[in-house]
Scaffold this motif. Sequence first.
Motif, PDB file in Angstrom:
ATOM      1  N   CYS A  88       8.294  -5.117 -48.018  1.00  0.00           N
ATOM      2  CA  CYS A  88       7.893  -4.742 -46.667  1.00  0.00           C
ATOM      3  C   CYS A  88       9.125  -4.466 -45.831  1.00  0.00           C
ATOM      4  N   ARG A  89       8.905  -3.724 -44.761  1.00  0.00           N
ATOM      5  CA  ARG A  89       9.951  -3.495 -43.783  1.00  0.00           C
ATOM      6  C   ARG A  89       9.279  -3.394 -42.424  1.00  0.00           C
ATOM      7  N   ILE A  90      10.018  -3.691 -41.378  1.00  0.00           N
ATOM      8  CA  ILE A  90       9.509  -3.568 -40.021  1.00  0.00           C
ATOM      9  C   ILE A  90       9.952  -2.218 -39.492  1.00  0.00           C
ATOM     10  N   ASN A  91       9.039  -1.487 -38.938  1.00  0.00           N
ATOM     11  CA  ASN A  91       9.375  -0.199 -38.357  1.00  0.00           C
ATOM     12  C   ASN A  91      10.295  -0.409 -37.161  1.00  0.00           C
ATOM     13  N   VAL A  92      11.344   0.386 -37.049  1.00  0.00           N
ATOM     14  CA  VAL A  92      12.265   0.257 -35.927  1.00  0.00           C
ATOM     15  C   VAL A  92      11.622   0.676 -34.612  1.00  0.00           C
ATOM     16  N   ALA A  93      10.436   1.253 -34.656  1.00  0.00           N
ATOM     17  CA  ALA A  93       9.739   1.689 -33.452  1.00  0.00           C
ATOM     18  C   ALA A  93       8.876   0.575 -32.859  1.00  0.00           C
ATOM     19  N   ARG A  94       9.182  -0.694 -33.152  1.00  0.00           N
ATOM     20  CA  ARG A  94       8.388  -1.773 -32.557  1.00  0.00           C
ATOM     21  C   ARG A  94       8.444  -1.656 -31.034  1.00  0.00           C
ATOM     22  N   THR A  95       7.398  -2.111 -30.378  1.00  0.00           N
ATOM     23  CA  THR A  95       7.306  -2.014 -28.931  1.00  0.00           C
ATOM     24  C   THR A  95       7.171  -3.404 -28.335  1.00  0.00           C
ATOM     25  N   ILE A  96       7.108  -3.479 -27.016  1.00  0.00           N
ATOM     26  CA  ILE A  96       6.937  -4.783 -26.381  1.00  0.00           C
ATOM     27  C   ILE A  96       5.553  -5.352 -26.643  1.00  0.00           C
ATOM     28  N   THR A  97       4.614  -4.519 -27.082  1.00  0.00           N
ATOM     29  CA  THR A  97       3.240  -4.981 -27.299  1.00  0.00           C
ATOM     30  C   THR A  97       2.834  -5.128 -28.757  1.00  0.00           C
ATOM     31  N   GLY A  98       3.693  -4.725 -29.704  1.00  0.00           N
ATOM     32  CA  GLY A  98       3.321  -4.861 -31.105  1.00  0.00           C
ATOM     33  C   GLY A  98       4.401  -4.399 -32.061  1.00  0.00           C
ATOM     34  N   ALA A  99       4.212  -4.710 -33.346  1.00  0.00           N
ATOM     35  CA  ALA A  99       5.175  -4.317 -34.377  1.00  0.00           C
ATOM     36  C   ALA A  99       4.436  -3.943 -35.648  1.00  0.00           C
ATOM     37  N   PRO A 100       4.729  -2.756 -36.188  1.00  0.00           N
ATOM     38  CA  PRO A 100       4.118  -2.366 -37.450  1.00  0.00           C
ATOM     39  C   PRO A 100       4.891  -2.915 -38.648  1.00  0.00           C
ATOM     40  N   VAL A 101       4.160  -3.321 -39.660  1.00  0.00           N
ATOM     41  CA  VAL A 101       4.741  -3.736 -40.933  1.00  0.00           C
ATOM     42  C   VAL A 101       4.416  -2.633 -41.935  1.00  0.00           C
ATOM     43  N   TYR A 102       5.438  -2.063 -42.546  1.00  0.00           N
ATOM     44  CA  TYR A 102       5.259  -1.013 -43.555  1.00  0.00           C
ATOM     45  C   TYR A 102       5.441  -1.640 -44.925  1.00  0.00           C
ATOM     46  N   THR A 103       4.546  -1.377 -45.826  1.00  0.00           N
ATOM     47  CA  THR A 103       4.612  -1.928 -47.170  1.00  0.00           C
ATOM     48  C   THR A 103       4.860  -0.807 -48.166  1.00  0.00           C
ATOM     49  N   THR A 104       5.887  -0.974 -48.972  1.00  0.00           N
ATOM     50  CA  THR A 104       6.195   0.022 -49.997  1.00  0.00           C
ATOM     51  C   THR A 104       6.300  -0.647 -51.348  1.00  0.00           C
ATOM     52  N   ASP A 105       6.087   0.147 -52.395  1.00  0.00           N
ATOM     53  CA  ASP A 105       6.317  -0.375 -53.739  1.00  0.00           C
ATOM     54  C   ASP A 105       7.775  -0.094 -54.105  1.00  0.00           C
ATOM     55  N   THR A 106       8.142  -0.300 -55.328  1.00  0.00           N
ATOM     56  CA  THR A 106       9.546  -0.186 -55.741  1.00  0.00           C
ATOM     57  C   THR A 106      10.047   1.251 -55.848  1.00  0.00           C
ATOM     58  N   THR A 107       9.194   2.257 -55.694  1.00  0.00           N
ATOM     59  CA  THR A 107       9.652   3.644 -55.885  1.00  0.00           C
ATOM     60  C   THR A 107      10.436   4.261 -54.734  1.00  0.00           C
ATOM     61  N   PRO A 108      10.432   4.059 -53.473  1.00  0.00           N
ATOM     62  CA  PRO A 108       9.474   3.354 -52.625  1.00  0.00           C
ATOM     63  C   PRO A 108       8.415   4.290 -52.044  1.00  0.00           C
ATOM     64  N   THR A 109       7.184   4.040 -52.407  1.00  0.00           N
ATOM     65  CA  THR A 109       6.032   4.765 -51.882  1.00  0.00           C
ATOM     66  C   THR A 109       5.199   3.787 -51.079  1.00  0.00           C
ATOM     67  N   GLN A 110       4.764   4.182 -49.880  1.00  0.00           N
ATOM     68  CA  GLN A 110       3.947   3.289 -49.070  1.00  0.00           C
ATOM     69  C   GLN A 110       2.651   2.965 -49.794  1.00  0.00           C
ATOM     70  N   GLN A 111       2.335   1.664 -49.854  1.00  0.00           N
ATOM     71  CA  GLN A 111       1.140   1.158 -50.519  1.00  0.00           C
ATOM     72  C   GLN A 111       0.584  -0.010 -49.722  1.00  0.00           C
ATOM     73  N   ASP A 112      -0.735  -0.140 -49.690  1.00  0.00           N
ATOM     74  CA  ASP A 112      -1.345  -1.324 -49.082  1.00  0.00           C
ATOM     75  C   ASP A 112      -1.115  -2.528 -49.987  1.00  0.00           C
ATOM     76  N   ALA A 113      -0.774  -3.636 -49.371  1.00  0.00           N
ATOM     77  CA  ALA A 113      -0.679  -4.905 -50.086  1.00  0.00           C
ATOM     78  C   ALA A 113      -1.927  -5.713 -49.750  1.00  0.00           C
ATOM     79  N   THR A 114      -2.059  -6.891 -50.327  1.00  0.00           N
ATOM     80  CA  THR A 114      -3.223  -7.724 -50.061  1.00  0.00           C
ATOM     81  C   THR A 114      -3.221  -8.207 -48.616  1.00  0.00           C
ATOM     82  N   ASN A 115      -2.090  -8.772 -48.161  1.00  0.00           N
ATOM     83  CA  ASN A 115      -1.962  -9.206 -46.772  1.00  0.00           C
ATOM     84  C   ASN A 115      -0.494  -9.359 -46.424  1.00  0.00           C
TER      85      ASN A 115
END
Length: 124
Positions: A88-115
Amino acid sequence: PSQFATQAEMEGGNAIDKTVTPGRFQYHPAAAKAWATGDYNGVLAAAYNVGSVADGGTGIQTYNWTTAFSTASYAVVATVYSGSGYFCRINVARTITGAPVYTTDTTPTQQDATNSSIVTFGDQ
């Protein structure tokens, strides 16, 4: 009698002769300001100061704070659970009201994780 720490004294973090009440503890720099664990369907399992978690598409999960931060310059620690070795990585575009968590696999391709889980530190 004890003297109670003010918000300013808690934010300064250096008064050692004051009593801290539960309503003032969150102002100390070492206190987590928000934490949560949630799944990629937008369901929070447990949380403090997180109003919701939103599915932002494949591999994107955004945690939304109940109380906003004073700036977007706060620290975020995130972990991801998956049996497939996701990262996982935290998007640098976090705001004062929230933060996105981006999940990638080892390739790195974005993939949903369990939680994922998130903890934040900073000024609100």
